[in-house]
Scaffold this active site. Sequence first.
Site, short mmCIF file in Angstrom:
data_model
loop_
_atom_site.label_atom_id
_atom_site.label_comp_id
_atom_site.label_asym_id
_atom_site.label_seq_id
_atom_site.Cartn_x
_atom_site.Cartn_y
_atom_site.Cartn_z
N ILE A 163 31.28 -23.73 -20.32
CA ILE A 163 30.47 -22.51 -20.64
C ILE A 163 29.07 -23.14 -21.11
O ILE A 163 28.84 -24.23 -21.75
CB ILE A 163 31.01 -22.25 -22.07
CG1 ILE A 163 32.59 -21.55 -22.02
CG2 ILE A 163 30.21 -21.01 -22.58
CD1 ILE A 163 33.33 -21.15 -22.94
N ASP B 137 27.10 -18.24 -20.05
CA ASP B 137 27.83 -18.04 -18.68
C ASP B 137 29.26 -18.98 -18.81
O ASP B 137 29.17 -20.14 -19.01
CB ASP B 137 26.86 -18.78 -17.66
CG ASP B 137 27.49 -18.96 -16.31
OD1 ASP B 137 28.32 -18.39 -15.92
OD2 ASP B 137 27.05 -20.09 -15.80
N THR C 250 33.16 -25.22 -10.14
CA THR C 250 34.52 -25.46 -10.03
C THR C 250 34.79 -25.31 -8.60
O THR C 250 35.64 -25.96 -7.81
CB THR C 250 35.59 -24.71 -10.99
OG1 THR C 250 35.08 -24.98 -12.37
CG2 THR C 250 36.99 -25.09 -10.66
N ASP D 252 29.43 -14.18 -11.60
CA ASP D 252 28.72 -15.39 -11.42
C ASP D 252 27.95 -15.15 -10.13
O ASP D 252 26.86 -15.67 -9.91
CB ASP D 252 29.51 -16.85 -11.39
CG ASP D 252 30.71 -16.80 -10.33
OD1 ASP D 252 31.28 -15.79 -10.08
OD2 ASP D 252 31.11 -17.75 -10.11
#
Length: 261
Positions: free
Chosen positions: A12, A6, A134, A109
């Site tokens: 990551i 991911d 984020t 995602d």
Amino acid sequence: MIFCIDIGNSNIKYAIFDGDQLKGTFRVTSQRNATSDEYGVIVRDLLKTAGIPKSAITGVIMSSVIPSLNYTMEHMCRDYLGVNPLIIGPGVKTGLNVKADNPREVGSDIIVDSVSAIKRFGTGTPIVCIDFGTATTFDIISASGELIGVVISPGIKLSLDSLTNGTANLPRIELERPKSVIGKNTVNCMQAGIVFGFAGLVDNIVTKIKEELGRPDTKVIATGGMGRIIYKETKVIDCFDEMLTLNGLRYIYEMNEKVNK
């Protein structure tokens, strides 16, 4: 064994599954300028730490929100794992009907989180899936299992960075719950603003989503790096699942494996 990757803007995340059994999970910083060999060395060391030979990896699936890393990671998977990765995107079966003006704009995602949330709760009740990455995203899934919309707000790390980068005297801090909302020192003042501020943001947005859907019984699940702290301060989140995205990748891999057999 299935190797799930991911790729997020900040980190990551890797997970190794043997069937539905988690054999290892790791998190490293996303490095946009790293080469496939540099990522390969990281993956080689992670497998060694988990005691898993690379020959045991029979499949790789990858979700990415950094397009510039896709080519690099594809090469890494072929050179260091000997496997061509399945990359979430057009042509990959997810079972998710996306009701957006332009479905291609929806991040991988968001797709993966939604698939995983439906797998966990099933259909019949709307679901809101919140990912504290984020950016903070709210994926709204209908009772029939369709992704009908998304809300995007600033992420916790972005907000902290803007405070420290945009001011002369505010320091970088560790995020944790302060004892009181009324801060007595700079660190506690900042912690209170972020923790309780984001909890209020989540409660307000989810309340409005439930009102617009007309479904107060809507299930709410959260995931993402800093989400556990915020989750405990909210009134609307039913559960926190740190592995939601990585499990979603596993579900999608298994779905496509069955189709291709």
